[in-house]
Structures are given as structure tokens and as C-alpha cells.
Write a protein that holds these residues in place. Structure first.
Motif, mmCIF file in Angstrom:
data_model
loop_
_atom_site.group_PDB
_atom_site.id
_atom_site.type_symbol
_atom_site.label_atom_id
_atom_site.label_comp_id
_atom_site.label_asym_id
_atom_site.label_seq_id
_atom_site.Cartn_x
_atom_site.Cartn_y
_atom_site.Cartn_z
ATOM 1 N N VAL A 58 0.389 -1.284 -0.157
ATOM 2 C CA VAL A 58 -0.299 0.308 0.310
ATOM 3 C C VAL A 58 1.216 1.126 0.023
ATOM 4 C CG1 VAL A 58 -1.275 1.394 1.444
ATOM 5 C CG2 VAL A 58 -1.964 -1.159 0.749
ATOM 6 N N PRO A 59 2.211 1.438 1.063
ATOM 7 C CA PRO A 59 2.709 2.783 0.659
ATOM 8 C C PRO A 59 3.027 2.895 -0.510
ATOM 9 C CG PRO A 59 3.400 1.563 2.766
ATOM 10 C CD PRO A 59 2.351 0.585 2.104
ATOM 11 N N VAL B 238 -15.624 11.872 -9.807
ATOM 12 C CA VAL B 238 -16.078 9.854 -9.293
ATOM 13 C C VAL B 238 -14.594 9.396 -8.955
ATOM 14 C CG1 VAL B 238 -16.529 7.060 -10.519
ATOM 15 C CG2 VAL B 238 -18.102 9.165 -11.062
ATOM 16 N N ILE B 239 -14.801 8.167 -7.554
ATOM 17 C CA ILE B 239 -13.702 7.829 -7.519
ATOM 18 C C ILE B 239 -13.228 6.230 -7.977
ATOM 19 C CG2 ILE B 239 -11.772 7.569 -5.479
ATOM 20 C CD1 ILE B 239 -13.360 10.069 -4.186
ATOM 21 N N ALA B 240 -12.562 5.922 -8.310
ATOM 22 C CA ALA B 240 -12.784 4.640 -9.061
ATOM 23 C C ALA B 240 -11.386 3.915 -9.722
ATOM 24 C CB ALA B 240 -13.193 4.986 -9.990
ATOM 25 N N GLU B 241 -10.984 2.940 -9.167
ATOM 26 C CA GLU B 241 -10.179 1.937 -9.735
ATOM 27 C C GLU B 241 -9.323 2.537 -11.344
ATOM 28 O OE1 GLU B 241 -9.429 -1.928 -6.835
ATOM 29 O OE2 GLU B 241 -9.160 -2.464 -9.401
ATOM 30 N N GLU B 242 -7.579 1.886 -11.829
ATOM 31 C CA GLU B 242 -7.605 2.244 -12.680
ATOM 32 C C GLU B 242 -7.919 0.888 -13.374
ATOM 33 O OE1 GLU B 242 -3.183 1.890 -11.694
ATOM 34 O OE2 GLU B 242 -3.389 4.245 -11.483
ATOM 35 N N GLY B 243 -8.300 1.666 -14.626
ATOM 36 C CA GLY B 243 -9.072 0.349 -15.281
ATOM 37 C C GLY B 243 -10.560 -0.183 -15.358
ATOM 38 N N ASP B 244 -11.296 1.293 -14.487
ATOM 39 C CA ASP B 244 -12.834 0.322 -14.277
ATOM 40 C C ASP B 244 -13.541 1.562 -15.308
ATOM 41 O OD1 ASP B 244 -15.129 -0.036 -13.547
ATOM 42 O OD2 ASP B 244 -14.918 1.151 -11.675
ATOM 43 N N ASP B 245 -13.323 0.906 -16.598
ATOM 44 C CA ASP B 245 -13.979 2.022 -17.506
ATOM 45 C C ASP B 245 -16.071 1.888 -17.415
ATOM 46 O OD1 ASP B 245 -11.843 1.583 -18.286
ATOM 47 O OD2 ASP B 245 -11.818 -0.204 -20.311
ATOM 48 N N LYS B 246 -16.412 1.275 -16.878
ATOM 49 C CA LYS B 246 -17.854 1.131 -16.565
ATOM 50 C C LYS B 246 -17.829 2.618 -16.503
ATOM 51 C CE LYS B 246 -19.332 -3.872 -16.185
ATOM 52 N NZ LYS B 246 -20.573 -4.589 -15.540
ATOM 53 N N VAL B 247 -17.178 3.199 -15.430
ATOM 54 C CA VAL B 247 -17.809 4.725 -15.013
ATOM 55 C C VAL B 247 -17.758 5.683 -15.850
ATOM 56 C CG1 VAL B 247 -16.821 3.620 -12.094
ATOM 57 C CG2 VAL B 247 -15.701 4.819 -14.271
ATOM 58 N N PRO C 289 -5.290 3.625 -7.140
ATOM 59 C CA PRO C 289 -4.100 1.985 -7.717
ATOM 60 C C PRO C 289 -5.742 1.388 -7.803
ATOM 61 C CG PRO C 289 -2.792 3.398 -6.324
ATOM 62 C CD PRO C 289 -4.661 4.016 -6.806
ATOM 63 N N HIS C 290 -4.817 0.011 -7.742
ATOM 64 C CA HIS C 290 -6.138 -1.860 -7.859
ATOM 65 C C HIS C 290 -5.137 -2.052 -6.463
ATOM 66 C CE1 HIS C 290 -7.551 -5.356 -8.091
ATOM 67 N NE2 HIS C 290 -6.659 -5.676 -7.828
ATOM 68 N N SER D 258 -7.008 -4.625 -3.644
ATOM 69 C CA SER D 258 -8.444 -5.250 -3.330
ATOM 70 C C SER D 258 -9.440 -5.229 -2.593
ATOM 71 C CB SER D 258 -8.396 -7.227 -2.126
ATOM 72 O OG SER D 258 -7.226 -6.218 -0.822
ATOM 73 N N PRO D 259 -11.060 -5.248 -2.162
ATOM 74 C CA PRO D 259 -11.446 -4.388 -1.989
ATOM 75 C C PRO D 259 -11.442 -3.823 -0.005
ATOM 76 C CG PRO D 259 -12.283 -6.183 -3.435
ATOM 77 C CD PRO D 259 -10.748 -6.839 -2.629
ATOM 78 N N LEU D 260 -10.860 -4.375 0.390
ATOM 79 C CA LEU D 260 -11.273 -4.123 1.935
ATOM 80 C C LEU D 260 -9.678 -3.437 2.153
ATOM 81 C CD1 LEU D 260 -11.660 -7.968 3.828
ATOM 82 C CD2 LEU D 260 -13.604 -5.871 3.416
ATOM 83 N N LEU D 261 -8.583 -3.143 1.279
ATOM 84 C CA LEU D 261 -8.288 -2.378 1.335
ATOM 85 C C LEU D 261 -7.528 -0.778 0.432
ATOM 86 C CD1 LEU D 261 -6.743 -5.009 2.946
ATOM 87 C CD2 LEU D 261 -4.509 -4.535 1.172
ATOM 88 N N ALA D 262 -8.932 -0.773 -0.348
ATOM 89 C CA ALA D 262 -8.800 0.329 -1.081
ATOM 90 C C ALA D 262 -9.414 1.645 -0.017
ATOM 91 C CB ALA D 262 -10.218 0.018 -1.955
ATOM 92 N N PRO D 263 -10.389 1.148 1.122
ATOM 93 C CA PRO D 263 -10.154 3.312 1.872
ATOM 94 C C PRO D 263 -9.187 3.610 2.082
ATOM 95 C CG PRO D 263 -11.124 1.307 2.894
ATOM 96 C CD PRO D 263 -10.605 0.591 1.868
ATOM 97 N N LEU D 264 -8.158 2.888 1.760
ATOM 98 C CA LEU D 264 -6.106 3.177 2.486
ATOM 99 C C LEU D 264 -6.071 4.002 1.058
ATOM 100 C CD1 LEU D 264 -4.735 0.076 3.890
ATOM 101 C CD2 LEU D 264 -5.440 1.997 5.427
ATOM 102 N N LEU D 265 -6.493 3.838 -0.038
ATOM 103 C CA LEU D 265 -6.097 4.816 -1.003
ATOM 104 C C LEU D 265 -7.578 6.073 -1.507
ATOM 105 C CD1 LEU D 265 -4.886 1.849 -3.213
ATOM 106 C CD2 LEU D 265 -3.874 3.805 -2.353
#
Ligand code: M6R
Length: 632
Positions: A460-461, A569-578, A589-590, A592-599
Motif C-alpha cells: 500500500v505505501p 467518481v473515485i474509481a480504480e484504474e482500468g474501471d471503464d464502466k464508470v 491504484p488497484h 483488494s476491496p477491503l484495502l481500498a479505503p487506504l487509497l
């Protein structure tokens, strides 16, 4: 226990205090105290003042407003040379923020005693009545001045400041740190503490007192931790500690591990900006040393046995503000990994409720400062009810960890800006470490995954570094939105507390109406708020989030856009659907879902910081707030 005799107050007070004694020939007391006050100003900035002992008299200056006002007053009318001084930066409670109510307060007809105080003297009305009956004239509306007169009276009878302090504290109710000097006792500062912070700085031929180590970090890293209900007397050559009942005591010696530079801005315009940029280190340092050579989690700051941890059948997280949102994030992860039910309670609500808690409940408090009174009282309440208590805290030697059965320190370094940023990330990290530790200890589905999650956390860092380097557009958006009057934030699952944290940052920094909602709740009412141009931040879970959550949030974006919302919209890199439904896409950056709040929280912090700056507001010291909220 004495603590439970402390009646909660509806008032809130913080304040920073500094004391210094040096060699006779040394005239630097004013510089030491002013420097300490500058570092403590985050604790309160309604007024500031200093008092020095010089030539058998007290010389004092105090001014309403920020420290700069005091500095200008002293430059215009320099104070005499002195080696003994106390200082104070105030967050007003009893009596408005005026020159007269600023500390230090003088005691006695001759004004030979000067006192600074953090906290509230709950029985000051009764004490004041008694003093007025004796003919004492008051110069301020503060509770503190009562103590100044009582101390002067006791000093007149006893001729010694330590003895006088011991006499007076016996009559005081409430929470307080007091520092006093007397004109007839140059070279001595006497302090006392009850339920309010005070640490001693140990120098060579000089000694210091402060609300926290920032007060003296420019001079020494050697510190002494005091327990509750203790009096400390410092002279250039000695530090003497005693309990309120007069029995001798010893402080606990420790070395401060961060330096003066860490408490300064390091080239950034504000502490908050510096602290946002320190987040990769905050996460990395909090992860340090948590695994053994086999990669298994070890928590050596724990005093709770493995058997006791295994017996835990419920976790209650107690915290306030940003720390509570870290707890909300952790709930999703810890329940997932451990299958232990986790409740998150605002500490001030938990304290005055009748929670279902017993010796199989682990009450986890989260606090950056370790001094938040609401959280401390919740911990006390939990202990009374028989729960095991564990503190996640950023400040060594602070009260909450000391009152808890065990502590897991976050290593975010000093957080000076009132708005919490790096502590939030460190708190989530520490909660995750605890959750994974419990999962590992108790076995079960996720025990084997603990190492994999720790590995991912260690990545994550670097992702944070990458993210922090890509905030240009967020800063531009913030500047364009300087006139915005309302911003909404949406999220689901771990994104929901992130949305609430984004809203809190904007409220406290930019004084803008902001609300964070669970995106699924929109259709139950809040969607009525949406009309043309309403800005809405949406924290989108990664496409691989279970339960089809990603697509559900994309639908939520469509729903609000159809009603005129401006979607950020705050979305992961490569998430084109948004893309088709976003007015702006902010990429993270990509992970796993539970770690996403840190970003995901980072763009929201940066947005609030830059919107506040665009409005010309004080980022580090927003109005009406203080860093440590040390009474209820
Ligand atoms: O020191 P603590 O973590 O216990 O403080 C808790 C809250 O007062 C704190 O997080 C507050 O909400 C911050 N100003 C938010 O930025």
C-alpha cells in the motif's frame, strides 16, 4: 476509583501549556516557552500568554487571538531576562477569548503568583464565592483565577510552592493540569495533573514541562511520564514527583523517538499537506515489526493473553470523529476475517448507554491523541463493565493506552494539523493487523490468508506514493469549486465510512455543508437533495468486489446523474464502466476491496485541503476546533 467521581462537563477545553527552568545566568526562558507554545498552538488558539520570574517579581504578557498577537506585544514591550517561565495557549471555556481571560492568571493582592491551567475546575463557583467573601477581587471570568488566588493564599501560609500546590489540589474537583511560578521562588516551576496531560522534559541543567513532548522537543528527547494525581516540581537541577497525598513518586522515563523537524512543516505550506504526504510512511511504519521470521503476526505490545483473545466473542470499537470512521472501515474487514461480531460506537454515546458488554468482549478504543476525553471515559466505562480493553493509539505515554489492558501503537508520527489524515490510515492499518492477528490465533477460514493480506498491506505505501503524485486534477477541481455550498459523498461497504470521512474533512476545513451516505440509502430519502449541478463524490468499489457491489454503485451514479448531479467518481484504474456516467473520474491504484479505503480517502483529503486553501481559510487550525478534545 477517583476517576468516576469526575462529573462530566458539557464544556470542552484543550489548551497547551509549557514550563521552563534553566540556569540563573541563562535568559532564554522566554524563547523556550514561546517556541513550545508555537508547537502546542494546535491545542487551542483563542489567546496566549507567558509569565516570567524576574528580580523578585512576575513579568507577564497575554493577548487574545493567536500566538502572533502575543509575539507582537512582546516585541513592542520586551520582557525582562529570566530563567523561569510558564506559558499557555488557550481554547476558551469559562470566559470568552479576551486579554483578561487569557492565561497566566495572577494570584494574591501582590500578584506574585502566576498560574496556567488546562481543563475545568468543576467546583469553581463554590470556591470563588468563598474567596469573594474573604475580599478577593477577580480580574477575569475564568475558573483558573480561582486556583491562582487559592495558591497565593496557601503560599502565603506555607512559604513553599510545592506545599501550596498540594494543599490546593485537595480542594479541586474536575480535570486539570496546573503550572505555577512564584516571584519569591525563582528557579522553580510546580505542576499538577488530574485527568489532563502533563509530561516532563529532562535537560542538562534545565528542565521542562509541557502538555506533550512537542513543547520541548527542540531541547531534549528525554521525558518523564507522570501518573494521575501527581505533583511535579522542577528546578534547573532536579525533578521531584509526589502524589497528591504527599507520598513520594517516580515518573516513568522514556526517550522520545521523533525529532523537532518531524513537528515542523518540512517545506510544505501547511502541516496538513505535509501529513497527507507522510501517509505512505504512516502505513509502512505501522506495519513494521509485526511478523516473525515465519511471517506469522506477533503483537508484543499486547498484555492480553492468547487464551483471552481466543475467548473473545464480541468486539466493540469506541472512538470519535475520524478515528470512529477508521473503526467503521475495520468492522467490515475484522468481521470478515474473524467471524467475531464487531460493533462501532461513538465513544460519547457508548459511555452513556447500557451496552451489552462482559469479560468476553474486547473493547477497542481508537485515538490519535490518546487524550480524547470521550474515548477515555468510554474505556473506563468498558472496564467497569468487565470488558477487556485494547487501545489503538498514536501517542506514546498518553492517557488512553495507560488506562487500557493492552495497546497497539500506530506509528504515524506527530499529527499537528487539527484535521486528521495520516492517523486515519495508520488506524485502519492497526485495526487490520489486530483483525488478522485474531484470525490467525483463532484459526478458521482466514487464518491462512493473514500473511497474504499483510503482504498486500505492505504494498500500500508504494501505491499511496503513486496516488499522491497524481492529485493535480483533484487540486484543480477543488479550486474551481471554491464557491460550492454543499457537497455529498456516497459509498458502500468499506466505501461508506470513507464517504463520511470525506464529508467530515470538508465540513471542518472548508466550512461547507457536506454529508456522507451509504449509496444504497439514497432512494430512502437523500436522493431528494439532488438537483441540477449538485456535486456528489462517489467512492466506487473495485470491479472484483464481491456481491456485484461495483455494478450496484455504478447504478447509483446513473440514478443521481439522471437527476442533474455533477458526479465526481473515485474509481480504480482500468474501471471503464464508470466513464459514461462520470463528470470527473479520479483514479486510484488497484488493490483488494477491503484495502481500498487506504487509497480512496486520499483524493478526498486533498480536495478538502485545496478547497479550504482556495477559500483562504486556516487549514491547520480550523475555526472552533482543537486537536485534542480533553474533556467531555
Ligand atoms: O485524538 P483522537 O483520534 O481521539 O481524536 C478524535 C477526533 O476528535 C478527531 O479524529 C477529529 O474528528 C478530527 N478533527 C477529524 O479530522
Amino acid at each position: 476509583m477517583r476517576w468516576f467521581g469526575f462529573r462530566p462537563s458539557t464544556l470542552v477545553t484543550m489548551c497547551g501549556i509549557v514550563g521552563y527552568v534553566g540556569p540563573n545566568a541563562d535568559a532564554k526562558a522566554i524563547d523556550v516557552v514561546m517556541e513550545g507554545l508555537a508547537r502546542l498552538e494546535y491545542r487551542g488558539y483563542d489567546s496566549a500568554g507567558v509569565a516570567l520570574v524576574a528580580d523578585g517579581a512576575i513579568a507577564s504578557e497575554k493577548r487574545a487571538g493567536k500566538l502572533v498577537n502575543l509575539r507582537s506585544a512582546i516585541e513592542a514591550h520586551p520582557l525582562p531576562d529570566s530563567s523561569t517561565a510558564i506559558g499557555h495557549t488557550r481554547w476558551a471555556t469559562h470566559g470568552g477569548p479576551t486579554d483578561a481571560n487569557a492565561h497566566p492568571h495572577r494570584g494574591g493582592e501582590d500578584g506574585k503568583l502566576a498560574l496556567v491551567h488546562n481543563g475545568i475546575i468543576e467546583n469553581f463557583h463554590a470556591l470563588k464565592k468563598g474567596l469573594i467573601a474573604e475580599g478577593v477581587e477577580f480580574r477575569s471570568e475564568t475558573d483558573t483565577e480561582v486556583v491562582a488566588h487559592l495558591l497565593a493564599k496557601a503560599y502565603a501560609a506555607q512559604g513553599d510552592l510545592t506545599a501550596a500546590m498540594q494543599t490546593v489540589v485537595a480542594d479541586l474537583e474536575g480535570a486539570f493540569t496546573l503550572l505555577a511560578v512564584h516571584a519569591d521562588q525563582a528557579g522553580t516551576v510546580v505542576g499538577a495533573r488530574r485527568n489532563s496531560p502533563l509530561v516532563v522534559g529532562l535537560g542538562e541543567g534545565e528542565n521542562f514541562l509541557g502538555s506533550d513532548v512537542a513543547a520541548f522537543i527542540g531541547y531534549t528527547r528525554q521525558a518523564l511520564e507522570l501518573a494521575q494525581d501527581q505533583i511535579v516540581t522542577i528546578t534547573p537541577e532536579s525533578v521531584t514527583v509526589m502524589n497528591f497525598d504527599g507520598t513520594p513518586a517516580e515518573g516513568k522515563h522514556y526517550e522520545v523517538t521523533w525529532d523537532a523537524a518531524a513537528a515542523e512543516k518540512g517545506g510544505y505550506a501547511t502541516f496538513m499537506e505535509k501529513e497527507i504526504n507522510e501517509q505512505p510512511h504512516a502505513v509502512a511504519d505501522t506495519l513494521l515489526g509485526r511478523t516473525d521470521e515465519d511471517g506469522r503476526l506477533v503483537l508484543d505490545e499486547m498484555d492480553i493473553t492468547e487464551e483471552e483473545f481466543r475467548a473473545i466473542d464480541k468486539i466493540v470499537i469506541v472512538a470519535c470523529g475520524t478515528a470512529s470512521y477508521a473503526g467503521f472501515v475495520a468492522k467490515y474487514a475484522v468481521e470478515h476475517w474473524t467471524r467475531i461480531p464487531v460493533a462501532v460506537e461513538l465513544a460519547h454515546e457508548f459511555r452513556y448507554s447500557d451496552p451489552v458488554v462482559d469479560d468476553k468482549t474486547l473493547v477497542v478504543s481508537i485515538s490519535q491523541s490518546g487524550e480524547t476525553m470521550d474515548t477515555l471515559m468510554a474505556v473506563k466505562h468498558a472496564k467497569e463493565l468487565g470488558a477487556r480493553t485494547l487501545s489503538i493509539c498514536n501517542t506514546h505515554g498518553s492517557t488512553i493506552p495507560r488506562e487500557s489492558d493492552a495497546v497497539l501503537y500506530t506509528h504515524a508520527g506527530p499529527e499537528i494539523a487539527v484535521a486528521s489524515t495520516k492517523a486515519f490510515l495508520a488506524q485502519i492499518t492497526a485495526c487490520y493487523i489486530l483483525g488478522l492477528y485474531l484470525a490467525q490465533l483463532r484459526g478458521g477460514t482466514y487464518a491462512e490468508d493473514a500473511q497474504a493480506v499483510m503482504k498486500e498491506l505492505s504494498e500500500v505505501p508504494a501505491k499511496l506514493e503513486e496516488l499522491l503524485g497524481s492529485m493535480k486534477r483533484v487540486k484543480e477541481i477543488a479550486r474551481f469549486m471554491a464557491d460550492t455550498r454543499s457537497v455529498l459523498f456516497l459509498g458502500r461497504n468499506v466505501g461508506y465510512p470513507v464517504a463520511m470521512e470525506g464529508a467530515l474533512k470538508l465540513k471542518e476545513l472548508a466550512y461547507i455543508h457536506a454529508e456522507g451516505f451509504a449509496a444504497g440509502e439514497l432512494k430512502h430519502g437523500p436522493i431528494a437533495l439532488i438537483d441540477a449541478g449538485q456535486p456528489v463524490f462517489i467512492v466506487v468499489p473495485g470491479p472484483d468486489t464481491p456481491h456485484g457491489l461495483h455494478d450496484k454503485v455504478v447504478s447509483n451514479i446513473q440514478e443521481i446523474r439522471a437527476r442533474g448531479a455533477r458526479t465526481l467518481v473515485i474509481a480504480e484504474e482500468g474501471d471503464d464502466k464508470v466513464e459514461p456516467f462520470a463528470d470527473e473520474v479520479i483514479r486510484i491504484p488497484h488493490t483488494s476491496p477491503l484495502l481500498a479505503p487506504l487509497l480512496a480517502v486520499v483524493p478526498l483529503q486533498v480536495f478538502a485541503l485545496h478547497l479550504s486553501t482556495a477559500k483562504g481559510l486556516d487549514v491547520d487550525q480550523p475555526r472552533n476546533l482543537a486537536k485534542s478534545v480533553t474533556v467531555e
